[in-house]
Design an enzyme around this catalytic site. Sequence first.
Site, mmCIF file in Angstrom:
data_model
loop_
_atom_site.group_PDB
_atom_site.id
_atom_site.type_symbol
_atom_site.label_atom_id
_atom_site.label_comp_id
_atom_site.label_asym_id
_atom_site.label_seq_id
_atom_site.Cartn_x
_atom_site.Cartn_y
_atom_site.Cartn_z
ATOM 1 N N CYS A 126 0.643 -1.284 0.206
ATOM 2 C CA CYS A 126 0.136 0.157 -0.012
ATOM 3 C C CYS A 126 0.838 1.153 -0.283
ATOM 4 O O CYS A 126 0.357 2.409 -0.437
ATOM 5 C CB CYS A 126 -0.847 0.077 1.212
ATOM 6 S SG CYS A 126 -2.005 -1.438 1.212
ATOM 7 N N HIS B 221 -3.412 7.533 1.799
ATOM 8 C CA HIS B 221 -3.911 6.045 1.411
ATOM 9 C C HIS B 221 -5.257 5.690 1.910
ATOM 10 O O HIS B 221 -5.521 5.987 3.020
ATOM 11 C CB HIS B 221 -2.849 4.977 1.981
ATOM 12 C CG HIS B 221 -3.270 3.499 1.787
ATOM 13 N ND1 HIS B 221 -3.824 3.057 0.566
ATOM 14 C CD2 HIS B 221 -3.410 2.442 2.747
ATOM 15 C CE1 HIS B 221 -4.168 1.898 0.851
ATOM 16 N NE2 HIS B 221 -3.955 1.552 2.062
ATOM 17 N N ASN C 194 -9.902 -0.110 -0.600
ATOM 18 C CA ASN C 194 -8.709 -0.011 -0.520
ATOM 19 C C ASN C 194 -7.895 -0.823 -1.814
ATOM 20 O O ASN C 194 -8.245 -1.812 -2.111
ATOM 21 C CB ASN C 194 -8.186 -0.798 0.772
ATOM 22 C CG ASN C 194 -6.489 -0.861 0.923
ATOM 23 O OD1 ASN C 194 -5.869 -0.355 0.137
ATOM 24 N ND2 ASN C 194 -6.124 -1.244 2.145
#
Length: 323
Positions: free
Chosen positions: A114, A250, A280
Amino acid sequence: MTRRAVVKGVGHYLPERVVPNAEFEKTLDTTDEWIKSRSGIERRHFAAPDQTTSDLATHAAKAALAMAGMDGNDIDAIVLATSTADLTFPSAATMVQQAIDNTKGYAFDVQAVCAGFVYALSNANALIASGQADRVLVIGAETFSRIMDWTDRGTCVLFGDGAGAVILEAETGTGTAKDRGILSTDLNSDGRYKDLLYVDGGVSTNSTGVLRMVGKEVFRHAVEKLAQTAHTALGKVGLGPDDVTWVVPHQANIRIIQSTAKKLGVGMDRVIVTVQDHGNTSAASIPLALSVGVSNGQIKQGDVVVTEAIGGGLAWGAVVIRW
């Protein structure tokens, strides 16, 4: 005088298939309200069976090139952040290179889960600052739907597929925080926490694997480390939270985003949030949010933008950009 990596174009791509939370109610002990209350996610996109990560990345790259008024051979380097490349090798970046008809540059993947896009931006910035490239295409692209355990309601409802891209070009600046472009970067990792977020398989273990996560521990580390890395990156150029126009975090979980913003000292009215629509998307989440922020008229030239992310490794970092 200082060479700066200035943003010239952004673009993103989302697969056609939209998966609302309600779809998971058919197969899991979960509800739309349960997912929304714990993550802020309402829907996500899943790639079609014949779509690969490089396909998504190519769509985003072409959109960014169009905004910048460039073609493929205007690019000197392609840096693609992904943990879900099409093949073990070659890199997905070289596949994008072929797809955009780039024959003069070089291309490579970066894998920091990520945090991948933050790492890719930092690499691209270094290439430009050192004179090894004048124009760099930086992409974050993922097909995380391919590595989900569909029986684990704590993880499979959180992730989605997508891609975002940014084009950076060298410009001469004064070396101060008033310059446009990437002003500072801060990268970190700590392998002691590798078991908090990982895929339980891989090439050298001769297995495929699915994503595993210790959610509560990841949350705790995320809030602490994301605020810290953003403060560090801002401090490197003599800036503070009051100087920030937009935080583009993020997009993992709305509670992490809110807690980090509070710890950083930035109101949610200065945070770009897309997690409700995309879920996500790992390395794709920041460039997706940047592109959406530009498309919506939120991010404008001259704005100070802070991006920060944390992922498996643990790996985390932040980048400060004057748009």
